[in-house]
Design an enzyme around this catalytic site. Structure first.
Site, PDB file in Angstrom:
ATOM      1  CB  CYS A 109      -0.944  -0.018   1.438  1.00  5.49           C
ATOM      2  SG  CYS A 109      -1.843   1.592   1.411  1.00  5.49           S
ATOM      3  CD  GLU A 148      -2.240 -10.407   2.658  1.00  8.17           C
ATOM      4  OE1 GLU A 148      -2.125 -10.575   3.757  1.00  8.17           O
ATOM      5  OE2 GLU A 148      -1.488  -9.955   1.988  1.00  8.17           O
ATOM      6  NE  ARG A 192      -0.109 -12.572   8.780  1.00  5.91           N
ATOM      7  CZ  ARG A 192       1.074 -11.957   9.023  1.00  5.91           C
ATOM      8  NH1 ARG A 192       1.481 -12.108  10.275  1.00  5.91           N
ATOM      9  NH2 ARG A 192       1.830 -11.414   8.190  1.00  5.91           N
ATOM     10  NE  ARG A 194      -1.663  -8.645   7.047  1.00  4.21           N
ATOM     11  CZ  ARG A 194      -1.094  -8.333   7.981  1.00  4.21           C
ATOM     12  NH1 ARG A 194      -2.051  -8.101   9.077  1.00  4.21           N
ATOM     13  NH2 ARG A 194       0.167  -8.638   8.479  1.00  4.21           N
TER      14      ARG A 194
END
Length: 358
Positions: A109, A148, A192, A194
């Site tokens: 990103c 992802e 985690r 995502r």
């Protein structure tokens, strides 16, 4: 839209894609023969060590192209898959990428460009690695994709980044769904979260497909099941423990052992720096405290035990921290393959997909 992150986690169809879907209904099935073949072809972008590829691997799938710029990740990828990924994705013409059915990638990103003279996504995404994905989708028109990223992508730059991504994918005629999923709900001993973005190309469909993300389930898979004992070579010095890790009595860092029925914190690529706020360490070793071992790291990501890291320990930690939770990818892939199976069957007698394999 208020509380956007909560909305995303509670539904498989977010507001923005639903709105775009109502505005841009352009299903034509003009490429009717797209899903009539014996092998489902996949390209693996921003591939890292191949975690997403492993999640999609089936007897009827074939990875026909991979790209990863980091030379150490390339080494690990080549060692385990027998092929070296292409390097800088900016240096390949999208038309030179092999035809494929599914595009997968965990793209970085970055801030999007606000300058330029070109229209549409070519202007808004210029200078961002997502631009490469958009170019490939435009040039090759795969049936679907899975992307992802970290959940912070949703609110990056006051939501502008994510809105540009969604509008870009819609402009390329992809029906998009997204959801934030926690690996802890997929039988991994790690928290985690995502964001996962799935899109189906309307060019190959009569109507919108039915697709729901897997939601996972509460489970009793905790780190205690994977902790090794008497491990050598991962110790943290007594001096570092006293002067840094335990300088405050605030419950940090997270310490685990064979009795710890907990999910560990999100494993990050900078784990080798032994950070007290984000790290999880093991009560074991020559000094009484050590880093997670290679096998323990594999376990919290869902990597197979025979997966090898022909690189330094620092690079191993970086690569694992940048990888994906494989069981999550595997279950999303199953949902995508279900859609392909349904579409293949819908093509009638001419279909040549190995339906029995699904």
């Amino acid at each position: 839209m208020n509380n956007q992150r909560t909305l995303i986690k509670s539904t498989t169809d977010s507001y923005m894609p639903e709105l775009l879907e109502r505005i841009n209904i352009t299903y034509s099935r003009k490429n009717y023969n797209k899903i009539k073949k014996n092998t489902i072809k996949i390209i693996d972008l921003f591939a890292g060590i191949g975690g997403m590829r492993m999640g999609f691997s089936r007897s009827y799938s074939q990875c026909v192209f991979s790209s990863e710029w980091d030379k150490y990740a390339q080494q690990t990828y080549q060692f385990n898959f027998g092929e070296k990924p292409f390097g800088d994705i900016n240096k390949i013409n999208p038309q030179d990428i092999p035809d494929h059915d599914i595009l997968i990638g965990g793209f970085p990103c970055q801030p999007f460009s606000t300058i330029g003279k070109r229209e549409g996504f070519r202007h808004e995404t210029q200078g961002n690695l997502f631009y490469n994905i958009a170019q490939i989708l435009e040039a090759k028109k795969p049936f679907c994709f899975l992307l992802e990223n970290v959940p912070g992508l949703v609110n990056h730059d006051k939501v502008q980044t994510f809105n540009i991504i969604l509008k870009t994918l819609d402009s390329l005629n992809y029906d998009v769904r997204y959801s934030i999923l926690d690996a802890a709900l997929f039988n991994l001993p790690q928290v985690r979260e995502r964001i996962y973005i799935v899109g189906f190309c309307r060019d190959y469909l009569k109507e919108r497909v039915e697709f729901n993300f897997p939601v996972g389930r509460k489970n009793n898979v905790f780190i205690d099941q994977f902790i090794e004992t008497n491990v050598e070579g991962y110790s943290i010095s007594k001096h570092l423990q006293k002067t840094y890790l335990f300088k405050k009595d605030d419950g940090r860092p997270q310490i685990v052992d064979q009795n710890s029925k907990v999910k560990v914190k999100t494993f990050v690529s900078t784990y080798h720096k032994i950070q007290r706020l984000t790290g999880t360490f093991v009560r074991d070793g020559e000094t009484g405290l050590r880093l997670l071992s290679e096998n323990e790291c594999k376990a919290i990501m869902g990597l197979p035990k025979d997966f090898q890291f022909p690189v330094s320990r620092t690079q191993m930690y970086r690569q694992i921290g940048n990888s994906v939770a494989i069981p999550v990818i595997h279950e999303i892939a199953e949902k995508i393959y279900d859609v392909i199976k349904q579409q293949a069957r819908g093509n009638g007698k001419e279909t040549r997909y190995p339906i029995s394999h699904f």
